[in-house]
Structures are given as structure tokens and as C-alpha cells.
Write a protein that holds these residues in place. Structure first.
Motif, PDB file in Angstrom:
ATOM      1  N   GLY A 281       0.461  -0.968  -0.212  1.00 39.42           N
ATOM      2  CA  GLY A 281      -0.213   0.377   0.169  1.00 39.42           C
ATOM      3  C   GLY A 281       0.512   1.143   0.268  1.00 39.42           C
ATOM      4  N   GLN A 282       1.914   1.107   0.588  1.00 35.71           N
ATOM      5  CA  GLN A 282       2.512   2.502   0.247  1.00 35.71           C
ATOM      6  C   GLN A 282       3.978   2.415  -1.378  1.00 35.71           C
TER       7      GLN A 282
ATOM      8  N   ARG B 237       5.275   3.492  -3.930  1.00 38.25           N
ATOM      9  CA  ARG B 237       3.975   5.036  -4.962  1.00 38.25           C
ATOM     10  C   ARG B 237       5.096   4.928  -5.850  1.00 38.25           C
TER      11      ARG B 237
ATOM     12  N   ALA C 106      -2.276   0.431  -3.656  1.00 36.84           N
ATOM     13  CA  ALA C 106      -3.832   2.277  -3.647  1.00 36.84           C
ATOM     14  C   ALA C 106      -2.637   3.369  -4.107  1.00 36.84           C
TER      15      ALA C 106
ATOM     16  N   TYR D  50     -10.603  -0.483  -0.922  1.00 36.04           N
ATOM     17  CA  TYR D  50     -11.576   0.400  -0.521  1.00 36.04           C
ATOM     18  C   TYR D  50     -12.709   0.836  -1.339  1.00 36.04           C
TER      19      TYR D  50
HETATM   20  C1  NAG Z   1      -0.770   5.620   0.662  1.00 35.50           C
HETATM   21  O1  NAG Z   1      -0.120   6.390   1.728  1.00 35.50           O
HETATM   22  C2  NAG Z   1      -0.395   7.330   2.658  1.00 35.50           C
HETATM   23  C3  NAG Z   1       0.450   8.364   2.954  1.00 35.50           C
HETATM   24  O2  NAG Z   1       2.236   7.619   3.101  1.00 35.50           O
HETATM   25  C4  NAG Z   1      -0.998   6.465   3.555  1.00 35.50           C
HETATM   26  O3  NAG Z   1      -1.571   7.566   4.996  1.00 35.50           O
HETATM   27  C5  NAG Z   1      -1.876   5.315   3.400  1.00 35.50           C
HETATM   28  O4  NAG Z   1      -2.419   4.764   4.462  1.00 35.50           O
HETATM   29  C6  NAG Z   1      -1.665   4.641   2.384  1.00 35.50           C
HETATM   30  N1  NAG Z   1      -2.336   3.770   1.507  1.00 35.50           N
HETATM   31  C7  NAG Z   1      -2.548   2.558   2.071  1.00 35.50           C
HETATM   32  C8  NAG Z   1      -3.452   1.757   1.141  1.00 35.50           C
HETATM   33  O5  NAG Z   1      -1.155   1.805   2.403  1.00 35.50           O
END
Ligand code: NAG
Ligand code: NAG
Ligand code: NAG
Ligand code: NAG
Length: 577
Positions: free
Chosen positions: A106-107, A109, A143, A194
Motif C-alpha cells: 500500500g505504500q 509510490r 493503492a 476500498y
Molecule cells: C498511501 O499513502 C499514505 C501516505 O503515506 C498513507 O497514509 C496511506 O495509508 C497509504 N495507503 C495505503 C492503502 O497503504
């Protein structure tokens, strides 16, 4: 990582987390956790548990993967939550033949795609379901993935994958011509994991045309900084989600603070006390352990034309002058008693023979000197003899043209019926140790018969290893590439030269203007030309005036050539030259 950990002192800007020999090397939780990736494609070894543990040990806590992230052939639903800190992958991401339901990235980028799977794909996801049963990959939890710098995307044959294939990949993939191959996946789900949230933010295709990259809104004022990748939360270089080139303490920059910066007062490039090295996509003030400084980068090994040296406590790559040192094992080692036709090739290009003696007692008939050793500069001679040449009737000269030092051990030359020149050599010049003695017995070719075999007139009185100006111990006048010459190209010829240390001819800087009847330069630097071939900036000759060079304070310097071909600064309000 909790806050207690982050207050620990850091050795460098970087938290380097390496897994070598199965143990953690340095763990300094201050900045980014950088971990090496893998390049095994689809091979796997050992049991499932072993495979899983390997992946966990390798990636637990990692934030940046330097290389590829490969997760393949995991058959059960193991817990992969240790991947959730990964923010950046510099190579490709490969997820193949796994049976788990989701991959928690999820992180993540940015995938840089510095290396590509099958030379085309930065993200490859295929065959993630078992033959039997109904489990398998259901969601790609990507995401936050909004940038793929190089390469395309392949998502095929994932029977149950319903989120992910439907993403608007054109917005994520930077290269418009990169392949996007998506087929044979599950039913379309509603957005990622989601359904109630916006699927992924679109950061490229909705931007105003002025943006030239990513944006955080549709207005022309909403462009991200040009150095951003993946998107941004504002217009500045510190607002980026990921950096297109380098991350310098949070700001995205086109290059790390250079080791040399331009000093406006002296017109010179000067050492920058705040220089940083590029380590993957990060600027660091020190390379991590196991890495060597090569110019402005941290590398794991020096390139072939450079050697590793220690300078001011730092390991650095330096250009070799001539051949790079190659240390070879001498005779006396268990499996190498003599030098003979079976092992002679392994001595080619050796600059140092580490061993007891060079004991040469037989020699191929067609070789009339020892020139396979022509790069040998040092014999350490740790036993009684350093060089022993006996009963080789075919050799007429030693030909050891690079030999400059015999550290210890005596020289013994005997019964070489045709050998000349060795008696011209000033052996004492070569010797360093106390035990060195030279035994040149008179049973070599009689000196009288060697009368015609004289050193080249360009050699100094120190003697020579054989005929010709490239066999001298030292030169009477000047030398170029190890060969004695009467004169350097001071006034004619190309490149023009000056006389460097030890009478070596050294080429003038290519930016020096060729002079007629007088020297063109007084040294090697671009500031040591008598006149410039093209432009002049202060004392320096240049092919173009500095444009956009770093002045060490985040500013860039632009200059233009005036009518006299001197570089003048542009007006301070000009930003692009
Ligand atoms: C996407 O990145 C944001 C900012 O770092 C973070 O708060 C969020 O949890 C991340 N989304 C997921 C699904 O991990
Ligand atoms: C730059 O690196 C710092 C840590 O060194 C990190 O916190 C930050 O998120 C990075 N910024 C970008 C844009 O990658
Ligand atoms: C020896 O050095 C030369 C010049 O660098 C190179 O071309 C050659 O391949 C080397 N030979 C071996 C056996 O290493
Ligand atoms: C040989 O070299 C030594 C040391 O450099 C020097 O003192 C000596 O004069 C030289 N001998 C001859 C014959 O040139």
C-alpha cells in the motif's frame, strides 16, 4: 519504526540494512531503510517455509528496494505484512505463481524500472492462483502506486484478481509507448480494496498542459515541481510523493550536491564541503558500508579501469595509470611449483606476483624474452631468491620492461647461453631489501659476444632489459607510455604535450589552442593553456560556458560567451541562460 528508534544517532544519512551472510549488518534507523533486491526470475529453492522466511528476512522493514522485488511460488496464505513499508522499487516488481490473496504494498509510490522483467515490464503479475481450489490473488493493494518511470505493466491469468486490472494504468506509466498487457483476470471489482474511496488519484492525464509532468489538481497552478514523480501535495520540490531523480533530505533535486561547485569569484570549480554522493535515488553524505565512492556515486565495486584505494579514511575508486594492479600468485604455492607452459597464461598482465620466487628454468622455444611479464612492476621476494633465471638457451634478453622494484630476495641468473643486456641493468636501483644480492654468473653468454647488443641511445645510464627504447630502466630525455623519446610534442604534433614529473610527456588539455613555435600549455589543467581553443571562463578554457552549474547554494549559474569568447554571467533575472 517507532519514535524511540528514530532518535538514535545516525552514522550517515542513510539507514543501510544489508543482509549478508544471513546477518544484519548496520542498522541505524534514521532515514530510509534501503535493501538490496533480487534477480532470480522464477527459480526457487527449498521448502515453502524456507522460501517465505528468506523473503521475510530480506524485506522486513525495508522502505526502498535497490533492485527488483520478486515474490514467486508462495503456495499458502502467509503473512506478508512486512512488505507494507516499501515505498520505492528501483527495478521491477514481479508477482508470479503465488496463492495468497493480497499483497500489502500500500505504500509503494514508485517503480523506477531501472531493470525490466522480460526487458519490457516494470510490473508483472501472472498466474497467481492454484490449479485446484478457489483461493488466489484477489487484490493488488497498490493503492498509492502512481508512477512507473520506465517500462510497462503485465497483469495476466490471475483467475480471481478483480481489483487492479481495471486501474487506469496510462496515468501511472510514464512512457507512452510502454506495453500495457492486461487480460484473463477476475471479474471487475469496484476500485482497489476500498470501494468507497476514490480508487487511485489520477496525477498525470488530468493535468493542465503547462504541467509537463504530474499535478495535484487540474488548474495550471496545480502543477507539481518538475522533479516530482508519482504526484505531490503542493507545488514545491519538498511536496513530492516520490522523486524523479534524487531525494536530498526530503527535497527532490536533479542531482545530488556535487563534489565540485562553481565559485563565482575565482571562476573555478572547487571542492564542496557539503557534497553528497548518490546512492540509488538518495543523496547521502557517506556511502554505506560495503560501498565504495566512485566520483559522485556509491558503487559496490570499482569499474574495470579503476582500482580501490583508501583516501582520508574513505574507500574510493581511482583511475589506474596504465594497467590496473593484478596480483598473481607466484611459484612456491602448493599447486604452483614452477612457471611452465601450463600456467604461463595466468601471469599475463600481472603487475604484482605475490609468492616466493619467480623460478624460471624452462621456457617455450619460440619466446626469446620474458615479455609475458612485461607488466610486472614488483617482485616481493619473500624467500631467498626473488628472480632466478637458469638454463634458458632461447632467451636473448629478459624483457622485464616494467620491473621497478625487487623488495627482497636475491637475483640469480646463470647458464643462459644467449642472454645479453642483463649486465647493463643497474640492479641496485631496483633493490629495497637488505637481503638482496645479485648473482650474475659468468656462464651466461660471454660479455664479448654481447658487444653488438647495446641499449637504445634514448635509455639513460641505468641500463635496459633488451633492445629498443621501450626496454630502458629510465630515459635519457623524455618518455611517453613507457617508451623513451627524444622530445615531447612541445611545438608540433597532436596532442601537444608538456613535460610532467620524471620527464613524462603529458598531453595538454583538449581545450588548449595549438600554438606554433611555442608551447601550448604548462600543465594538464584547462587553466594551464597558453590560449583557449574555444571559450574562456576566468582562467579556464571551455567548450561551452557554464549553464546551469551548481553554485552550492541551490542556485544555478548561467553564462554566455561575449565577442571575445569570454564567458560572462547572464543577468541575474535570467533563469535558463
Ligand atoms: C498511501 O499513502 C499514505 C501516505 O503515506 C498513507 O497514509 C496511506 O495509508 C497509504 N495507503 C495505503 C492503502 O497503504
Ligand atoms: C526522502 O527521504 C526521506 C528520508 O530520508 C523520506 O522521509 C521522504 O519521504 C523522502 N521523500 C521522497 C519524496 O521520496
Ligand atoms: C591484458 O591487458 C590488456 C590491456 O588492458 C587486455 O586487452 C587483455 O585482455 C588482458 N589480458 C588478460 C589475459 O587479462
Ligand atoms: C646505480 O644506481 C645507484 C642508485 O640509484 C647509484 O647510486 C649508482 O651510481 C648507479 N650505478 C651506475 C653504474 O650508474
Amino acid at each position: 519504526m517507532d519514535t524511540a528508534e528514530t532518535t538514535q544517532p545516525c552514522l550517515s544519512d542513510i539507514l543501510y540494512f544489508s543482509i549478508l551472510n544471513g546477518s544484519y549488518d548496520v542498522f541505524l534507523p534514521c532515514v530510509s531503510v534501503v535493501c538490496p533486491g533480487t534477480q532470480n526470475d522464477l527459480s526457487s529453492t527449498g521448502s515453502q517455509e524456507h522460501q517465505y522466511n528468506l523473503i521475510r528476512d530480506r524485506y522486513d522493514g525495508c522502505e526502498i528496494i535497490m533492485g527488483n522485488l520478486e515474490i514467486t511460488q508462495i503456495e499458502s496464505n502467509w503473512d506478508f505484512s512486512f512488505l507494507k513499508r516499501i515505498r520505492e522499487v528501483t527495478g521491477y516488481v514481479l508477482i508470479v505463481m503465488n496463492h495468497f490473496q493480497e499483497i500489502p504494498l500500500g505504500q509503494l509510490r514508485i517503480i523506477r524500472g531501472n531493470s525490466l522483467y522480460e526487458r519490457r515490464f516494470a510490473l508483472s503479475v501472472f498466474f497467481n492462483y492454484p490449479k485446484d481450489g478457489s483461493n488466489g490473488l484477489r487484490q493488488l493493494g497498490l493503492a498509492n502506486l502512481t508512477e512507473i518511470l520506465e517500462g510497462g505493466v503485465q497483469i495476466i491469468n490471475n483467475k480471481y484478481l478483480s481489483y487492479g486490472p481495471w486501474i487506469y494504468w496510462q496515468d501511472i506509466v510514464r512512457d507512452n509507448s510502454a506495453p500495457i498487457d492486461i487480460h484473463n483476470n477476475g471479474e471487475r471489482g469496484v476500485c482497489w480494496e476500498y470501494p468507497s474511496l476514490l480508487c487511485v488519484s489520477v496525477t498525470k492525464t488530468v493535468c493542465a498542459p503547462q504541467c509537463n509532468g504530474r499535478c495535484f489538481g487540474t488548474s495550471p497552478r496545480d502543477c507539481c515541481h518538475i522533479e516530482c514523480a508519482a504526484g505531490c501535495k503542493g507545488p514545491l520540490d519538498v511536496d513530492c510523493f516520490a522523486c524523479r531523480h534524487f531525494n536530498d533530505s526530503g527535497a527532490c533535486v536533479p542531482q545530488c550536491p556535487q563534489t565540485l561547485i562553481y565559485n563565482k569569484q575565482t571562476f573555478q570549480m572547487e571542492t564542496n564541503p557539503n557534497a553528497k554522493y548518490q546512492y540509488g535515488s538518495i543523496c547521502v553524505s557517506q556511502c554505506p558500508t560495503h560501498f565504495v565512492v566512485d566520483g559522485s556515486s556509491c558503487v559496490s565495486a570499482c569499474p574495470p579501469d579503476k582500482m580501490e584505494v583508501e583516501r582520508e579514511g574513505q574507500r574510493q575508486c581511482e583511475l589506474c595509470s596504465g594497467l590496473c594492479p593484478k596480483v598473481c600468485e607466484g611459484t612456491g604455492a602448493e599447486h604452483r611449483q614452477t612457471v611452465d607452459s601450463s600456467n604461463i597464461d595466468s601471469f599475463i598482465n600481472c603487475t604484482k606476483i605475490q609468492g616466493n620466487i619467480l623460478n624460471i628454468q624452462s621456457w617455450p622455444k619460440e619466446l626469446n624474452d620474458l615479455s609475458v611479464f612485461s607488466s610486472l612492476t614488483t617482485i616481493q621476494g619473500r624467500s631467498r631468491f626473488s628472480l632466478m633465471v637458469m638454463r634458458i638457451s632461447t632467451i636473448t634478453s629478459l624483457g622485464l620492461r616494467s620491473l621497478r622494484e625487487i623488495s627482497d630476495g636475491s637475483v640469480y641468473i646463470s647458464q643462459n647461453a644467449n642472454l645479453c643486456y642483463h649486465h647493463t641493468v643497474n640492479w641496485t636501483q631496483l633493490f629495497r631489501g637488505r637481503r638482496v644480492r645479485v648473482n650474475i654468473l659468468n656462464n651466461n653468454r660471454p660479455l664479448a659476444d654481447c658487444a653488438g647488443n647495446v641499449c637504445d641511445p634514448l635509455c639513460s645510464d641505468s641500463g635496459c632489459w633488451g633492445p629498443g627504447p621501450d626496454q630502458c630502466l629510465s630515459c635519457r630525455d623524455y618518455s611517453r607510455d613507457g617508451t623513451c623519446v627524444g622530445s615531447c610534442s612541445f611545438y608540433t604534433g597532436y596532442p601537444r604535450e608538456f613535460a610532467g614529473p620524471d620527464g613524462k610527456c603529458v598531453a595538454c588539455h583538449p581545450e588548449c589552442k595549438l600554438q606554433q613555435g611555442k608551447v601550448s600549455c604548462t600543465g594538464q589543467g584547462a587553466d594551464e593553456c597558453v590560449a583557449c581553443a574555444n571559450l574562456r571562463d576566468g582562467p579556464y578554457c571551455m567548450s561551452s560556458c557554464p549553464t546551469g552549474v551548481n553554485d552550492g547554494q541551490k542556485g544555478l549559474i548561467f553564462k554566455y560567451p561575449n565577442r571575445e569568447s569570454h564567458c560572462e554571467p547572464c543577468h541575474h533575472t535570467c533563469t535558463q541562460g
